[in-house]
Design an enzyme around this catalytic site. Structure first.
Site, PDB file in Angstrom:
ATOM      1  N   ALA A  96     -13.007   6.126   7.058  1.00 49.62           N
ATOM      2  CA  ALA A  96     -13.269   7.574   7.067  1.00 49.62           C
ATOM      3  C   ALA A  96     -14.045   7.832   8.346  1.00 49.62           C
ATOM      4  O   ALA A  96     -15.022   7.133   8.620  1.00 49.62           O
ATOM      5  CB  ALA A  96     -14.069   7.987   5.841  1.00 49.62           C
ATOM      6  N   GLU A  97     -13.606   8.797   9.130  1.00 50.00           N
ATOM      7  CA  GLU A  97     -14.190   8.979  10.464  1.00 50.00           C
ATOM      8  C   GLU A  97     -14.469  10.439  10.786  1.00 50.00           C
ATOM      9  O   GLU A  97     -13.582  11.282  10.674  1.00 50.00           O
ATOM     10  CB  GLU A  97     -13.236   8.394  11.514  1.00 50.00           C
ATOM     11  CG  GLU A  97     -13.751   8.418  12.943  1.00 50.00           C
ATOM     12  CD  GLU A  97     -12.839   7.627  13.879  1.00 50.00           C
ATOM     13  OE1 GLU A  97     -12.990   6.393  13.951  1.00 50.00           O
ATOM     14  OE2 GLU A  97     -11.955   8.235  14.508  1.00 50.00           O
TER      15      GLU A  97
ATOM     16  N   HIS B 243       2.107   5.756  13.493  1.00 52.34           N
ATOM     17  CA  HIS B 243       1.045   6.197  12.573  1.00 52.34           C
ATOM     18  C   HIS B 243      -0.342   5.873  13.110  1.00 52.34           C
ATOM     19  O   HIS B 243      -1.346   6.200  12.492  1.00 52.34           O
ATOM     20  CB  HIS B 243       1.245   5.590  11.179  1.00 52.34           C
ATOM     21  CG  HIS B 243       0.806   4.155  11.063  1.00 52.34           C
ATOM     22  ND1 HIS B 243       1.181   3.182  11.947  1.00 52.34           N
ATOM     23  CD2 HIS B 243       0.030   3.534  10.144  1.00 52.34           C
ATOM     24  CE1 HIS B 243       0.655   2.020  11.584  1.00 52.34           C
ATOM     25  NE2 HIS B 243      -0.051   2.209  10.497  1.00 52.34           N
TER      26      HIS B 243
ATOM     27  N   ASP C 268       0.834  -1.204   0.000  1.00 53.91           N
ATOM     28  CA  ASP C 268       0.000   0.000   0.000  1.00 53.91           C
ATOM     29  C   ASP C 268       0.868   1.254   0.000  1.00 53.91           C
ATOM     30  O   ASP C 268       0.881   2.034   0.959  1.00 53.91           O
ATOM     31  CB  ASP C 268      -0.980  -0.005   1.167  1.00 53.91           C
ATOM     32  CG  ASP C 268      -2.131   0.951   0.923  1.00 53.91           C
ATOM     33  OD1 ASP C 268      -2.139   1.612  -0.135  1.00 53.91           O
ATOM     34  OD2 ASP C 268      -3.009   1.062   1.793  1.00 53.91           O
TER      35      ASP C 268
ATOM     36  N   HIS D 155       2.266   7.451   5.322  1.00 51.91           N
ATOM     37  CA  HIS D 155       3.135   6.724   6.257  1.00 51.91           C
ATOM     38  C   HIS D 155       3.716   5.437   5.659  1.00 51.91           C
ATOM     39  O   HIS D 155       4.333   4.655   6.371  1.00 51.91           O
ATOM     40  CB  HIS D 155       2.392   6.438   7.577  1.00 51.91           C
ATOM     41  CG  HIS D 155       1.033   5.838   7.401  1.00 51.91           C
ATOM     42  ND1 HIS D 155      -0.113   6.422   7.914  1.00 51.91           N
ATOM     43  CD2 HIS D 155       0.627   4.740   6.753  1.00 51.91           C
ATOM     44  CE1 HIS D 155      -1.155   5.680   7.595  1.00 51.91           C
ATOM     45  NE2 HIS D 155      -0.740   4.653   6.894  1.00 51.91           N
TER      46      HIS D 155
ATOM     47  N   HIS E 289      -8.364   0.627   6.895  1.00 61.93           N
ATOM     48  CA  HIS E 289      -8.772   1.892   6.283  1.00 61.93           C
ATOM     49  C   HIS E 289     -10.153   2.334   6.755  1.00 61.93           C
ATOM     50  O   HIS E 289     -11.008   1.506   7.044  1.00 61.93           O
ATOM     51  CB  HIS E 289      -8.757   1.769   4.755  1.00 61.93           C
ATOM     52  CG  HIS E 289      -7.367   1.620   4.201  1.00 61.93           C
ATOM     53  ND1 HIS E 289      -7.108   1.334   2.891  1.00 61.93           N
ATOM     54  CD2 HIS E 289      -6.166   1.741   4.812  1.00 61.93           C
ATOM     55  CE1 HIS E 289      -5.802   1.273   2.704  1.00 61.93           C
ATOM     56  NE2 HIS E 289      -5.207   1.513   3.846  1.00 61.93           N
TER      57      HIS E 289
ATOM     58  N   LYS F   3     -16.637   2.259   7.524  1.00 60.48           N
ATOM     59  CA  LYS F   3     -15.738   1.234   6.976  1.00 60.48           C
ATOM     60  C   LYS F   3     -16.286   0.738   5.637  1.00 60.48           C
ATOM     61  O   LYS F   3     -15.647   0.848   4.617  1.00 60.48           O
ATOM     62  CB  LYS F   3     -15.620   0.049   7.955  1.00 60.48           C
ATOM     63  CG  LYS F   3     -15.026   0.389   9.303  1.00 60.48           C
ATOM     64  CD  LYS F   3     -13.538   0.652   9.242  1.00 60.48           C
ATOM     65  CE  LYS F   3     -12.759  -0.622   9.027  1.00 60.48           C
ATOM     66  NZ  LYS F   3     -11.296  -0.344   8.980  1.00 60.48           N
TER      67      LYS F   3
END
Length: 379
Positions: A139-140, A294, A74, A239, A137, A372
Site C-alpha cells: 500500500a503506497e 501491470h 493469486d 491483472h 504487494h 509492506k
DNA sequence: ATGTAC
C-alpha cells in the site's frame, strides 16, 4: 511503431523497446505456453519476466478450454487507487511513518466484524481481509508529480493538491486454495469450457475476484483510518484473471497473468517502490490482446537479491529511496527482494507502450511512503 | 503468491 512489437511466430509476440530488459527465460516460457493445446495467441507485455513455469506479464487467448494454472494462485490480484484528503503541502512524513508503522499487518477481528457481512465472516479466509500479504504487494501513498492531461484527471476525481493511495493486493489464501484444488483434479491440462468442472472453477474464480477487490478496499479503509483521513476509490483493476472474450471474431478465453485490461478505462501502472507510477489511458488494444503491463516487472530473481545488495546496502538504507520516499518493511528478506534494483525501469516499460501506440500518459506519480509489513500481527 | 513442506 513496428520496433516495439516483436513477433516470435505467427501466434506469439511481445511488446518492448530496445531499452527494455527482457529475459530469454521469459521468452522461452512465452513460447512454451503458446504451444499448450488450444492456445491461439500469446502476447508478452514489456514487464514480462519468468514465473513458475509460466511467464508473468502476459496475456493468453485460447479456445475450447482455459487454464487455471495460467491465472495462477493469486486470482483477482490487482491495483486500487484512492484519492485521499491529505494535503501534499504539509507532508508530515515522520507522523505518517509513525502512524502507519503502528498499524498491524492484520485487522483485528472486532474491526472485521464491524466491516464485513455475516456471509464474508463465514469465509475460512476472512482473517486475511484487510491485509496486504507478501511478495510484491503493498500500500503506497503517492503524489502527482507531473500532469499530462489535466481534464482527464479532473474527470477521474484526482486532486493534485492531495496525496493518492495505491493498493496492490489479491485474494490471499482463497485464490491459493481454489487453484490448488483444481490442479489436484485437472492437473495442468486446463478445463474444457462448459463442463461442470469449468463452471465450478469460474464460479470460485468470481468469488476470488470479489474477495480481492474487497481486500483492497479494506486495506485502504484501515490505512486511511490509521492516518485519520478519508479517501475515495477512483479505480480498481485486476491483472490476474480469465474471461470469456471474442478476439477477431473467435469466441475464446482470455487469460491475464500480470497484465492489466486495456478495455476498462484508465489504468495505474506502478514502478518499483523507488520509481514512478503512471496513470495511463489505453488507446488501441487489439495488438496486445486488450492488455497492458501491470507494473515494472522483476529484473532479478527473489533468491539472488539479498546476495547482490546486502554488502552495499543495509535495511535502514533501503528504507529510503532515491525519490525521497520511505519504506515500512520489517522483513529483512522482503526489503531486499523488493528493492528498486530488483525491478526494471518503469520508464522503459511505459515507453514501450507509448511507442507501440497502446497508451496515452495522463499523469506521473511519485512514491511518498510504501507500506509492506510492520512486522506486528496486530496492534 | 501462500494459514510456508518432509
Amino acid at each position: 511503431m513496428g520496433n516495439f512489437i516483436r513477433p516470435l511466430s505467427e501466434r506469439v509476440s511481445y511488446i518492448a523497446s530496445d531499452d527494455t530488459w527482457i529475459e530469454s527465460n521469459a521468452i522461452q516460457q512465452l513460447s512454451t505456453t503458446a504451444s499448450l493445446p488450444d492456445m491461439v495467441q500469446v502476447v508478452g507485455m514489456p514487464d514480462l519476466h519468468p514465473g513458475r513455469g509460466y511467464p508473468v506479464g502476459a496475456a493468453f487467448f485460447s479456445v475450447n478450454r482455459f487454464y487455471p494454472a495460467l491465472v495462477g494462485n493469486d486470482i483477482g490480484c490487482g491495483m486500487g487507487l484512492w484519492q485521499t484528503a491529505i494535503p501534499v503541502k504539509r507532508p508530515n512524513l515522520d507522523k505518517l511513518e509513525k502512524r502507519i508503522s503502528q498499524m498491524g499487518d492484520f485487522a483485528h477481528s472486532e474491526w472485521l466484524q464491524q466491516h464485513l457481512s455475516d456471509e464474508m465472516m463465514e469465509s475460512p479466509f476472512s482473517d486475511a481481509l484487510g491485509s496486504v500479504g507478501g511478495g510484491n504487494h503493498f500500500a503506497e501513498l503517492q503524489q502527482i508529480d507531473q500532469i499530462y492531461h489535466s481534464d482527464s484527471l479532473n474527470h477521474l476525481g484526482l486532486n493534485p493538491q492531495h496525496l493518492q493511495l495505491l493498493v496492490h493486493s489479491g485474494s490471499r489464501g482463497l485464490g491459493q486454495a481454489i487453484l490448488r484444488r483444481h490442479i489436484e483434479h485437472a492437473n495442468h491440462s486446463g478445463l474444457t469450457a462448459g463442463t461442470p468442472e469449468a463452471e465450478e472453477y469460474l464460479s470460485e474464480h468470481q468469488q476470488a475476484l470479489n474477495f480481492a477487490e474487497l481486500n483492497r478496499r479494506l486495506i485502504a479503509h484501515r490505512l486511511l483510518e490509521q492516518i485519520k483521513t478519508t479517501g475515495e476509490c477512483l479505480l480498481d483493476i485486476s491483472h490476474n484473471l480469465v474471461e470469456a472474450t471474442q478476439i477477431n471474431g473467435t469466441d475464446g478465453w482470455l487469460h491475464r497473468k500480470g497484465a492489466s485490461p486495456a478495455n476498462r478505462g484508465p489504468v495505474i501502472i506502478p514502478g518499483s517502490r523507488g520509481d514512478y507510477s503512471y496513470l495511463v489511458m489505453p488507446t488501441t488494444s487489439d495488438i496486445s490482446l486488450h492488455s497492458l503491463a501491470h507494473g515494472a516487472g522483476r529484473k532479478w530473481m527473489r533468491t539472488e537479491c539479498k546476495g547482490r545488495l546486502s554488502e552495499r546496502f543495509s535495511p535502514v538504507q533501503l528504507s529510503r529511496t532515491e525519490l525521497g520516499s520511505r519504506v515500512i518493511c520489517q522483513d529483512r528478506q522482503l526489503i531486499y527482494e523488493e528493492a528498486p534494483q530488483a525491478y526494471k525501469s518503469i520508464d522503459t516499460v511505459i515507453d514501450s507502450m507509448v511507442g507501440s501506440g497502446l497508451i496515452l500518459i495522463l499523469a506521473r506519480l511519485k512514491p511518498v511512503l510504501t507500506y509492506k509489513t510492520s512486522g506486528g500481527k496486530n496492534e
